[in-house]
Design an enzyme around this catalytic site. Structure first.
Site, PDB file in Angstrom:
ATOM      1  N   SER A 300      13.373 -47.653  43.312  1.00  0.00           N
ATOM      2  CA  SER A 300      14.503 -47.199  42.508  1.00  0.00           C
ATOM      3  C   SER A 300      15.599 -46.558  43.370  1.00  0.00           C
ATOM      4  O   SER A 300      16.254 -47.239  44.147  1.00  0.00           O
ATOM      5  CB  SER A 300      13.997 -46.239  41.426  1.00  0.00           C
ATOM      6  OG  SER A 300      14.988 -45.979  40.476  1.00  0.00           O
ATOM      7  N   ASP A 311      23.167 -53.392  53.468  1.00  0.00           N
ATOM      8  CA  ASP A 311      24.272 -54.300  53.161  1.00  0.00           C
ATOM      9  C   ASP A 311      25.518 -53.995  53.983  1.00  0.00           C
ATOM     10  O   ASP A 311      26.285 -54.899  54.317  1.00  0.00           O
ATOM     11  CB  ASP A 311      24.607 -54.228  51.672  1.00  0.00           C
ATOM     12  CG  ASP A 311      23.638 -55.040  50.820  1.00  0.00           C
ATOM     13  OD1 ASP A 311      22.676 -55.606  51.378  1.00  0.00           O
ATOM     14  OD2 ASP A 311      23.839 -55.110  49.592  1.00  0.00           O
ATOM     15  N   LYS A 325      12.125 -51.907  42.101  1.00  0.00           N
ATOM     16  CA  LYS A 325      12.474 -51.385  40.770  1.00  0.00           C
ATOM     17  C   LYS A 325      13.990 -51.257  40.679  1.00  0.00           C
ATOM     18  O   LYS A 325      14.578 -50.351  41.257  1.00  0.00           O
ATOM     19  CB  LYS A 325      11.833 -50.032  40.510  1.00  0.00           C
ATOM     20  CG  LYS A 325      12.174 -49.473  39.126  1.00  0.00           C
ATOM     21  CD  LYS A 325      11.690 -48.056  38.937  1.00  0.00           C
ATOM     22  CE  LYS A 325      12.064 -47.528  37.549  1.00  0.00           C
ATOM     23  NZ  LYS A 325      13.519 -47.431  37.340  1.00  0.00           N
TER      24      LYS A 325
END
Length: 535
Positions: A300, A311, A325
């Protein structure tokens, strides 16, 4: 109020909140007479069934348990693995975790047979100041026996308003009678940051394993200041085992390392418009090379942070595949002190990757505990042009699996031989610390200590050969030293010993130059695209 009536009203509350948040499933719910009628019919049917069970079941029925543990969770399980109902105690604990504090004595406790044992007093807590030690067994609280009570029941007895006094009777190795501690309750922070220190000269290490609560960003800022982060050669952020937590705190943590304006995460759902979170403050000149450690317990919010770092090529991700998640839960209070967490959207990393892995084709047990053979479902690209994968958590840039324990090591841990942190009062470390109270930091598990360890194994009737000892000598010595340091000097000192031989941490240290090159490259590419200059 009749029990079945209360249960019916609670189910009605769940249905109404679900409808307001976008419906349980299917098309959007509209405020129509037909919609209201459907809910009323459902509640009437449920009430009739509950009433029939109350009247006719062969044994008396606990209505609260039937509703809290049966009807409502079963309904939510049809949706996804993370929509959840919280009974009053669970909801109170959730709010404690989110707020990052509670009122009590400040110690971690765990089960041991029919007893509750102290695993560790928190540094600076009332329990620590009173002299309570790891391995102490809670015998009484305010004169009431704690034997046979659950850990939760004992923990509730220890909590109370700030400034109130609680008397705790402890059984301690080496003492014939219980020791009674008078402890004044205080505000206890539930820290998300476990440790912060230089793991090598010039390389900082921060462990964030306890989840993201309302104070996580504050704790991390203080740790970075303590480490003098801008002057470090590298920084390791350990998110292994971090189960997630508050979205805003994850965004704040990522904001500390990314450039102002960079996207951190977005989320949207069927009835939830897209929302994008960007770095507002930016890294404020903090350009230290970063390595993030993750594993299957990183979920999460910790995946949001590590995904954003990956990224944007801001950090190198080292370790194992994360949990996967990416479902957003909206938490709402209900009646009777209960609460509901309902999935309303999905998270996406800056490159557009979906974090969530598939849960429809596996059992709930396998989804939660048996994550094997990750299957990424999409390919995206980082700012620097590297391939990254989505649909099944965050895939590390550098994969490092922890070695599996051999059969003898598993036996020693299963028999709780080393330390009460594993839940055993009769452990070797407990007896050893009772006989050697004045441990110094030059302690090593020498031949004399190992001879005592052999005697402890004989006493506990643990079968072994000298070949077993020789083959596992370094591992045994490290376990003993770690647990002794935990007991004598506190959690952070114990962590430092434990990490000395951690292959994932060692790989993270080795990867600092690679993380530096990665960050320098993306800054250069960004400068070229914008016509600026990297520095």
């Amino acid at each position: 109020m009749k029990p079945q009536r209360r249960g019916a009203l609670l189910v009605l509350g769940v249905l109404v909140v679900s409808a307001v948040l976008g419906g349980l499933y299917g098309p959007p719910v509209r405020a129509t007479a037909a919609g209201a009628s459907d809910i009323q019919d459902s509640v009437k049917t449920f009430t009739k069934v509950l009433s029939a069970v109350q009247r006719n079941n062969a044994v008396p029925v606990d209505t609260d348990k039937s509703v809290y543990d049966g009807a409502i969770p079963a309904m939510l399980r049809l949706l996804d693995p993370h929509s959840n109902f919280f009974d009053p105690r669970q909801y109170a604990l959730l709010r404690e975790d989110q707020r990052g504090k509670y009122y009590g004595v400040g110690m971690t406790v765990g089960p041991q047979d029919d007893n509750t044992v102290v695993l560790a007093p928190m540094p600076g807590s009332p329990a620590s100041k009173a002299g309570i030690r790891p391995g102490d067994v809670i015998a009484t609280v305010e004169g009431k026996s704690a034997k046979g009570l659950t850990v939760s029941e004992v923990a509730d007895m220890l909590k109370g308003p700030k400034g109130t006094v609680v008397h705790i009777g402890m059984l301690r190795e080496g003492y014939a009678d219980p020791i009674v501690f008078t402890v004044t309750r205080d505000e206890i922070p539930k820290r998300s940051l476990d440790a912060a220190f230089e793991i090598r000269p010039g390389i900082g290490y921060v462990q964030l394993a306890q989840g993201f609560n309302e104070d996580t960003d504050t704790e991390l800022k203080a740790a970075l200041k303590q480490l003098d982060a801008p002057d470090l050669d590298g920084l390791i952020i350990d998110l292994r085992g971090n189960p997630g937590g508050l979205l805003n705190e994850a965004v704040s943590v990522a904001d500390m390392f990314l450039d102002r304006g960079q996207l951190i995460v977005s989320h949207h759902g069927r009835s939830s418009p897209e929302r994008r979170y960007v770095a507002i403050h930016g890294n404020l000149g903090l350009q230290v090379p970063l390595v993030f450690l993750v594993n299957g317990g990183s979920a999460s919010a910790s995946e949001i942070v590590s995904g954003a770092m990956q990224d944007h090529d801001r950090a190198l991700i080292v370790g194992e595949q994360t949990f996967g998640k990416g479902l957003v839960q909206t938490v709402s209070p209900l009646s009777e002190g209960t609460g509901l967490a309902l999935t309303t959207a999905r998270y996406y990393t800056p490159s557009g990757r979906l974090i969530q892995r598939d849960y429809k084709d596996v059992s709930l047990y396998d989804y939660l505990y048996n994550h094997k053979n990750p299957q990424p479902t999409e390919t995206k690209y980082t700012d620097g042009g590297r391939q990254v994968f989505g649909g099944d958590g965050i895939t590390p840039d550098v994969k490092v699996e922890l070695p599996k324990l051999n059969a003898f090591q598993q036996l020693l841990l299963r028999r709780d031989l080393f330390y009460p942190f594993r839940g055993s009062v009769g452990s070797f470390t407990t007896f050893f610390m009772a006989s050697r109270p004045n441990i110094t930091k030059d302690f090593v598990a020498d031949d004399a200590v190992m001879n005592q360890f052999r005697k402890a194994m004989d006493k506990e009737k643990i079968p072994f050969t000298e070949a077993d000892i020789t083959a596992n000598l370094d591992w045994i010595k490290l376990q003993i030293k770690k647990e002794v340091f935990l007991s004598a000097f506190g959690l952070q000192e114990g962590y430092q010993i434990e990490l000395q031989d951690d292959p994932q941490v060692l790989k993270a240290i080795e990867s600092i130059p690679q993380a530096k090159a990665l960050y320098q490259n993306v800054r250069h590419l960004t400068a070229q695209r914008t016509g600026g200059q990297a520095n």
